[in-house]
Scaffold this motif. Structure first.
Motif, PDB file in Angstrom:
ATOM      1  N   LEU A 203      58.927  -9.971  21.645  1.00 50.75           N
ATOM      2  CA  LEU A 203      58.723  -8.193  20.587  1.00 50.75           C
ATOM      3  C   LEU A 203      57.705  -8.023  19.457  1.00 50.75           C
ATOM      4  O   LEU A 203      57.063  -7.337  19.441  1.00 50.75           O
ATOM      5  CB  LEU A 203      59.807  -7.367  19.725  1.00 50.75           C
ATOM      6  CG  LEU A 203      61.517  -8.522  20.355  1.00 50.75           C
ATOM      7  CD1 LEU A 203      62.887  -7.640  19.680  1.00 50.75           C
ATOM      8  CD2 LEU A 203      61.476  -6.936  21.475  1.00 50.75           C
ATOM      9  N   ASN A 204      57.105  -9.408  19.265  1.00 51.37           N
ATOM     10  CA  ASN A 204      55.885  -9.358  18.092  1.00 51.37           C
ATOM     11  C   ASN A 204      54.769  -9.270  19.623  1.00 51.37           C
ATOM     12  O   ASN A 204      53.736  -9.730  18.545  1.00 51.37           O
ATOM     13  CB  ASN A 204      55.967 -10.007  17.593  1.00 51.37           C
ATOM     14  CG  ASN A 204      57.182 -10.162  16.533  1.00 51.37           C
ATOM     15  OD1 ASN A 204      57.483  -8.591  16.032  1.00 51.37           O
ATOM     16  ND2 ASN A 204      56.944 -11.190  15.630  1.00 51.37           N
ATOM     17  N   GLY A 256      49.803   5.490   5.618  1.00 48.86           N
ATOM     18  CA  GLY A 256      48.729   5.053   6.879  1.00 48.86           C
ATOM     19  C   GLY A 256      48.189   4.758   5.517  1.00 48.86           C
ATOM     20  O   GLY A 256      47.058   3.695   5.831  1.00 48.86           O
ATOM     21  N   ASP A 257      49.038   3.727   4.523  1.00 50.44           N
ATOM     22  CA  ASP A 257      48.549   2.767   3.841  1.00 50.44           C
ATOM     23  C   ASP A 257      48.392   1.080   4.034  1.00 50.44           C
ATOM     24  O   ASP A 257      47.796   0.063   3.467  1.00 50.44           O
ATOM     25  CB  ASP A 257      49.535   2.631   2.609  1.00 50.44           C
ATOM     26  CG  ASP A 257      48.872   4.148   1.503  1.00 50.44           C
ATOM     27  OD1 ASP A 257      47.707   4.183   1.868  1.00 50.44           O
ATOM     28  OD2 ASP A 257      50.082   4.495   0.643  1.00 50.44           O
ATOM     29  N   ALA A 258      49.308   1.022   5.654  1.00 55.36           N
ATOM     30  CA  ALA A 258      49.321  -0.078   6.118  1.00 55.36           C
ATOM     31  C   ALA A 258      49.569  -0.437   7.273  1.00 55.36           C
ATOM     32  O   ALA A 258      49.923   0.239   7.880  1.00 55.36           O
ATOM     33  CB  ALA A 258      50.726  -1.112   5.325  1.00 55.36           C
ATOM     34  N   PRO A 259      48.599  -1.310   7.906  1.00 56.48           N
ATOM     35  CA  PRO A 259      48.972  -1.956   9.490  1.00 56.48           C
ATOM     36  C   PRO A 259      49.731  -1.522  10.604  1.00 56.48           C
ATOM     37  O   PRO A 259      50.083  -1.952  11.881  1.00 56.48           O
ATOM     38  CB  PRO A 259      47.218  -2.302   9.599  1.00 56.48           C
ATOM     39  CG  PRO A 259      47.408  -3.048   8.556  1.00 56.48           C
ATOM     40  CD  PRO A 259      47.761  -1.993   7.304  1.00 56.48           C
ATOM     41  N   PHE A 260      51.005  -2.007   9.544  1.00 57.44           N
ATOM     42  CA  PHE A 260      51.972  -3.320  10.155  1.00 57.44           C
ATOM     43  C   PHE A 260      53.108  -3.128   9.246  1.00 57.44           C
ATOM     44  O   PHE A 260      53.026  -2.804   8.258  1.00 57.44           O
ATOM     45  CB  PHE A 260      51.604  -4.104  10.374  1.00 57.44           C
ATOM     46  CG  PHE A 260      50.453  -4.710  11.201  1.00 57.44           C
ATOM     47  CD1 PHE A 260      50.085  -4.670  12.925  1.00 57.44           C
ATOM     48  CD2 PHE A 260      49.373  -5.435  10.601  1.00 57.44           C
ATOM     49  CE1 PHE A 260      49.586  -4.675  13.764  1.00 57.44           C
ATOM     50  CE2 PHE A 260      48.258  -5.843  12.293  1.00 57.44           C
ATOM     51  CZ  PHE A 260      48.794  -5.068  12.967  1.00 57.44           C
ATOM     52  N   VAL A 291      58.276   5.791  15.488  1.00 59.76           N
ATOM     53  CA  VAL A 291      57.177   4.362  14.837  1.00 59.76           C
ATOM     54  C   VAL A 291      56.844   3.861  16.070  1.00 59.76           C
ATOM     55  O   VAL A 291      57.831   3.616  16.251  1.00 59.76           O
ATOM     56  CB  VAL A 291      57.667   3.507  13.629  1.00 59.76           C
ATOM     57  CG1 VAL A 291      56.256   2.326  12.924  1.00 59.76           C
ATOM     58  CG2 VAL A 291      58.282   4.328  12.473  1.00 59.76           C
ATOM     59  N   PRO A 292      54.984   3.657  15.922  1.00 63.14           N
ATOM     60  CA  PRO A 292      55.116   2.594  17.659  1.00 63.14           C
ATOM     61  C   PRO A 292      55.045   1.396  17.067  1.00 63.14           C
ATOM     62  O   PRO A 292      55.041   0.482  16.106  1.00 63.14           O
ATOM     63  CB  PRO A 292      53.698   2.822  17.456  1.00 63.14           C
ATOM     64  CG  PRO A 292      52.862   4.110  16.209  1.00 63.14           C
ATOM     65  CD  PRO A 292      54.019   4.234  15.387  1.00 63.14           C
ATOM     66  N   ALA A 293      55.797   0.515  18.305  1.00 62.52           N
ATOM     67  CA  ALA A 293      55.792  -0.543  18.152  1.00 62.52           C
ATOM     68  C   ALA A 293      55.068  -1.785  18.237  1.00 62.52           C
ATOM     69  O   ALA A 293      55.037  -3.161  17.984  1.00 62.52           O
ATOM     70  CB  ALA A 293      56.725  -0.744  20.524  1.00 62.52           C
ATOM     71  N   GLU A 294      53.622  -1.213  18.402  1.00 67.00           N
ATOM     72  CA  GLU A 294      52.553  -2.315  18.036  1.00 67.00           C
ATOM     73  C   GLU A 294      52.366  -2.316  16.559  1.00 67.00           C
ATOM     74  O   GLU A 294      51.497  -2.849  16.420  1.00 67.00           O
ATOM     75  CB  GLU A 294      51.463  -1.817  18.680  1.00 67.00           C
ATOM     76  CG  GLU A 294      51.117  -0.258  18.146  1.00 67.00           C
ATOM     77  CD  GLU A 294      51.196   0.365  18.875  1.00 67.00           C
ATOM     78  OE1 GLU A 294      50.699   2.146  19.414  1.00 67.00           O
ATOM     79  OE2 GLU A 294      52.358   0.727  19.829  1.00 67.00           O
ATOM     80  N   THR A 295      52.713  -1.376  16.151  1.00 67.61           N
ATOM     81  CA  THR A 295      52.984  -1.256  14.405  1.00 67.61           C
ATOM     82  C   THR A 295      53.965  -2.518  13.858  1.00 67.61           C
ATOM     83  O   THR A 295      53.223  -2.954  12.510  1.00 67.61           O
ATOM     84  CB  THR A 295      53.467  -0.181  13.890  1.00 67.61           C
ATOM     85  OG1 THR A 295      53.584   0.504  13.882  1.00 67.61           O
ATOM     86  CG2 THR A 295      51.852   0.785  14.450  1.00 67.61           C
ATOM     87  N   LEU A 296      55.046  -3.012  14.615  1.00 67.57           N
ATOM     88  CA  LEU A 296      56.388  -4.000  13.997  1.00 67.57           C
ATOM     89  C   LEU A 296      55.887  -4.636  14.118  1.00 67.57           C
ATOM     90  O   LEU A 296      56.068  -5.627  15.937  1.00 67.57           O
ATOM     91  CB  LEU A 296      57.190  -2.782  14.405  1.00 67.57           C
ATOM     92  CG  LEU A 296      57.593  -1.581  14.414  1.00 67.57           C
ATOM     93  CD1 LEU A 296      58.279  -0.747  14.932  1.00 67.57           C
ATOM     94  CD2 LEU A 296      57.869  -0.904  12.939  1.00 67.57           C
TER      95      LEU A 296
END
Length: 387
Positions: A203-204, A256-260, A291-296
Motif C-alpha cells: 500500500l505504500n 498544503g503544508d506537507a507532502p505526506f 485524499v490521494p493514495a500517493e500521499t498516504l
C-alpha cells in the motif's frame, strides 16, 4: 517401579534424544517464516547464521565455548521437563554479557555489543512471555492470551523439537534458544513483526515512488503524523478517536503544508484484532475524504504512542525526508498534551531507552511539531511484535 514416573521420564528423555539425533543428521531446509522473523527481530545474531566462519570463530572462543557448554548441560539436566527446559533457555546476565561482548558486526548506532545485548534480552522476553507464562508489560494486547494447559504444553514441546531440527541459515549450532523463541512466537500466531514488510511496497508503493526526487524544501513540514487510537469493541475497524483524527488530518492536508500523511497504528485493540489501525485510516481518508493514495504512508505495527513516533521516524528515513525538518503530529487534545508532558519523556526512556525525536513547539491543541531522531532506527526485540 518399572512403570513409575522416573522410568517414564527416562524413556521420554531417551525418545527425545533419539529424535534429536535423527534431526541432527537431516538436511537443513529453509523456513521462510522463521527466517523472516529471525532477520527482523535479531539482525545481529541472525547474520551469524549466514556466515559459518564467523559463527565457528565465535563458538570456539574459550569464554564463549565454556559458557555454551554450561548452558547445554543445564538444558540436558531438564530431561523431559518442558517447564525446566524453557527456564534453561533463558540467558543469565553473565551469559548474555559474554556473548554480547564477543558478537562481531557493525550493530546499530551504539555498537554491536549493545545490539546483541538487546537481542539476547529479546529472546528472554519471548521465552518468558510465550513459554513460561510471565505477564507481559501490556497484558491487554500482548502475549498469548489465556490458553489451556494442554495447548501450552504442545507449544513448548513443538518449540523444543523445532529448536533442534535443522533450519538453514540459523544459529542453532551456537545455541538453540533463538529458534526456540521463534517457534514460541509462531505457535502463538504472533508474527506481527513481519506483517506488511517491506514497508516501501504494498500500500505504500505509490507514496515511495512519489518521494523519489521530492523537493522537501517546498513544504513547511515533511509529513503529517496521524496517530491511531485502537477500538475496544470486537469487530470495530476504527475507534471514534481515530475518526476524529482523520478529520483533523484531512483538514490539515488540504492546507498544503506537507507532502505526506504518515498513518501509524497496528493490530492493537482488542487483542489480536484483524484490523490494523493504519490500514483502516488509509481506507477512510481515500473513501471519505478523497485524499490521494500517493500521499498516504501506513505504519501498521505500532501499538503505543511511543512507537507511533519511533516508527514514523523510521518511515521518514526510508522516504528520504530530512531529519532536521519538522513534522506535525495530529491527534486529540488529551493525547497531544500527554505527548508534550514530562511523563512521556520518562516513558520513552523507560520503554525505548531514548527519545524518538524532539517535541514542540505547539501549533494548536491538536497539533505538535516533531523532529525525528535517527536513534529510532535501533532494532529492539524486547518488544517482539514491533521491534
Amino acid at each position: 517401579m518399572r512403570n513409575g514416573p522416573a522410568r517414564r521420564a527416562a524413556l521420554a528423555a531417551a525418545a527425545a534424544l533419539s529424535l534429536l539425533t535423527v534431526c541432527a543428521q537431516a538436511q537443513a531446509v529453509r523456513d521462510t517464516v522463521a527466517e523472516s522473523l529471525s532477520q527482523r527481530l535479531f539482525p545481529a545474531l541472525d547474520a551469524l547464521g549466514h556466515d559459518p566462519a564467523a559463527l565457528r570463530a565465535l563458538r570456539d572462543r574459550p569464554e564463549v565455548a565454556a559458557m555454551l557448554r554450561a548452558r547445554s548441560d543445564r538444558r540436558a539436566a531438564c530431561a523431559a521437563d518442558l517447564g525446566c527446559l524453557a527456564q534453561a533457555m533463558i540467558w543469565s546476565d553473565g551469559e548474555a554479557g559474554i556473548l554480547a561482548a564477543a558478537v562481531p558486526g557493525k550493530g546499530m548506532d551504539d555498537g554491536p555489543a549493545a545490539q546483541a545485548g538487546r537481542e539476547i534480552a529479546g529472546i528472554n522476553t519471548i521465552v518468558r512471555t510465550y513459554g513460561v507464562g510471565q505477564v507481559p508489560a501490556y497484558p491487554g494486547i500482548d502475549g498469548a492470551g489465556t490458553i489451556d494447559p494442554q495447548e501450552a504444553r504442545a507449544r513448548l514441546q513443538a518449540a523444543a523439537w523445532l529448536a533442534q531440527t535443522p533450519r538453514a541459515n540459523s544459529v542453532q549450532a551456537l545455541d538453540p534458544s533463538l529458534d526456540f523463541a521463534l517457534a514460541l512466537l509462531d505457535a502463538a500466531d504472533r508474527r506481527d513483526a513481519i506483517g506488511d514488510v517491506p514497508l516501501s511496497g504494498g500500500l505504500n508503493a505509490p507514496a515511495f515512488r512519489r518521494a523519489r526526487g521530492m523537493d522537501w524544501s517546498r513544504y513547511r513540514y515533511s509529513a503529517l503524523v496521524v496517530t491511531g487510537v485502537g477500538p475496544e469493541v470486537e469487530g470495530m475497524p476504527l475507534s471514534p478517536y481515530s475518526k476524529y483524527h482523520l478529520r483533523l488530518a484531512a483538514q490539515r492536508y488540504a492546507a498544503g503544508d506537507a507532502p505526506f500523511l504518515i498513518l501509524t497504528g497496528g493490530h492493537a485493540h482488542p487483542r489480536a484484532t484483524p484490523f490494523a489501525e493504519a490500514e483502516e485510516m488509509r481506507r477512510a481518508l481515500i473513501e471519505r475524504y478523497g485524499v490521494p493514495a500517493e500521499t498516504l504512508v501506513i505504519e501498521p505495527h505500532a501499538r503505543h504512542t511511543t512507537t507511533n513516533l519511533r516508527n514514523a521516524a523510521r518511515l521518514l528515513v526510508a522516504l528520504g525526508a530530512p531529519l532536521d525538518k519538522a513534522t506535525l503530529i495530529l491527534c486529540n487534545p488529551d493525547q497531544s498534551a500527554m505527548i508534550e508532558s514530562p511523563d512521556f519523556v520518562k516513558r520513552n526512556n523507560r520503554e525505548l531507552g531514548y527519545q524518538p525525536g524532539a517535541i514542540g513547539p505547539r501549533v494548536s491543541p491538536t497539533e505538535l511539531e516533531f523532529r525525528p531522531s535517527a536513534l529510532s532506527l535501533r532494532v529492539d526485540p524486547r518488544d517482539p511484535l514491533d521491534p
